[in-house]
Design a protein around this motif. Structure first.
Motif, PDB file in Angstrom:
ATOM      1  N   ASN A  40      60.151  33.950  41.535  1.00  0.00           N
ATOM      2  CA  ASN A  40      59.806  34.471  42.865  1.00  0.00           C
ATOM      3  C   ASN A  40      60.648  35.679  43.246  1.00  0.00           C
ATOM      4  O   ASN A  40      60.192  36.531  44.023  1.00  0.00           O
ATOM      5  CB  ASN A  40      59.959  33.377  43.925  1.00  0.00           C
ATOM      6  CG  ASN A  40      58.886  32.314  43.815  1.00  0.00           C
ATOM      7  OD1 ASN A  40      57.881  32.487  43.129  1.00  0.00           O
ATOM      8  ND2 ASN A  40      59.113  31.190  44.462  1.00  0.00           N
ATOM      9  N   PRO A  83      58.206  40.311  42.660  1.00  0.00           N
ATOM     10  CA  PRO A  83      58.010  41.473  43.540  1.00  0.00           C
ATOM     11  C   PRO A  83      58.563  42.777  42.944  1.00  0.00           C
ATOM     12  O   PRO A  83      58.047  43.859  43.236  1.00  0.00           O
ATOM     13  CB  PRO A  83      58.768  41.098  44.821  1.00  0.00           C
ATOM     14  CG  PRO A  83      58.841  39.610  44.800  1.00  0.00           C
ATOM     15  CD  PRO A  83      58.926  39.235  43.348  1.00  0.00           C
ATOM     16  N   PRO A 143      52.393  42.567  41.028  1.00  0.00           N
ATOM     17  CA  PRO A 143      52.733  41.492  41.973  1.00  0.00           C
ATOM     18  C   PRO A 143      51.534  40.638  42.388  1.00  0.00           C
ATOM     19  O   PRO A 143      51.707  39.502  42.815  1.00  0.00           O
ATOM     20  CB  PRO A 143      53.316  42.242  43.176  1.00  0.00           C
ATOM     21  CG  PRO A 143      53.861  43.507  42.599  1.00  0.00           C
ATOM     22  CD  PRO A 143      52.866  43.872  41.510  1.00  0.00           C
TER      23      PRO A 143
END
Length: 195
Positions: free
Chosen positions: A6, A10, A20
């Motif tokens: 996580n 990004p 993403p």
């Protein structure tokens, strides 16, 4: 694993704007193998063997995950398949137009492998190492963890490794040297991410 992913995912936008939004998935597979991979589109797999045998830190896992994600971002698998098709076509043409067969054709295939295929695979590995530690640094993981990771990998292998020119991967020492230099380059990204 999911927490690390996580933080890394990004950061993929720096290298590929659509990444993403991929259908990312992290899987931990129970196996003694020291391995991990990422398929095109974002399916990540880690074998428990790599985590347990190397006693990985989160930052070392981020270095591996970043490396594997990089292969998917750069579509290295597709490039390898295309090169393999071109190589096979070239060998077939050599055989058809010159009549070369058997041991001579095998020698030509080996020469093609050592001079073209393996060096390109090593280039992909270096590129994935560099992008991987940049992704990790941007996500707030110490880029020098990639160095300790490969020191652990070298120790785990007991120094057993084929000569670099006959391998799809750089030697452990070449890899460690390059990662130390590249970690220094991305250290400012890590410092910025920690703020």
């Amino acid at each position: 694993m999911q927490t690390i992913a996580n933080r890394l995912i990004p950061q993929t936008a720096v290298f590929r704007a659509d990444a993403p939004k991929w259908a990312w998935e992290v899987n931990v597979l129970k196996s003694d193998q020291i391995n991990a991979w990422c398929m095109p589109g974002g399916k990540i797999a880690f074998y428990t063997g790599i985590i347990d045998k190397l006693q990985l830190t989160d930052a070392e896992i981020a270095a591996i995950m970043g490396h594997e994600i990089s292969h998917a971002l750069r579509e290295h698998g597709r490039e390898r398949a295309s090169r393999a098709q071109l190589s096979q076509a070239g060998l077939t043409a050599l055989s058809l137009f010159t009549g070369v067969r058997g041991a001579t054709l095998d020698a030509a295939a080996m020469a093609l492998n050592v001079t073209v295929t393996l060096p390109n695979s090593r280039e992909h590995e270096v590129e994935a190492d560099r992008i991987g530690i940049e992704l990790a640094a941007r996500a707030g993981y110490d880029p020098y963890a990639a160095v300790t990771l490969w020191q652990k990998m070298a120790k785990q292998s007991g120094g057993q490794q084929p000569p670099q020119f006959l391998s799809t991967h750089p030697s452990h020492s070449s890899r460690i040297d390059d990662l130390q230099k590249y970690a220094q380059k991305v250290q400012p990204l890590y410092e910025q991410a920690k703020k």
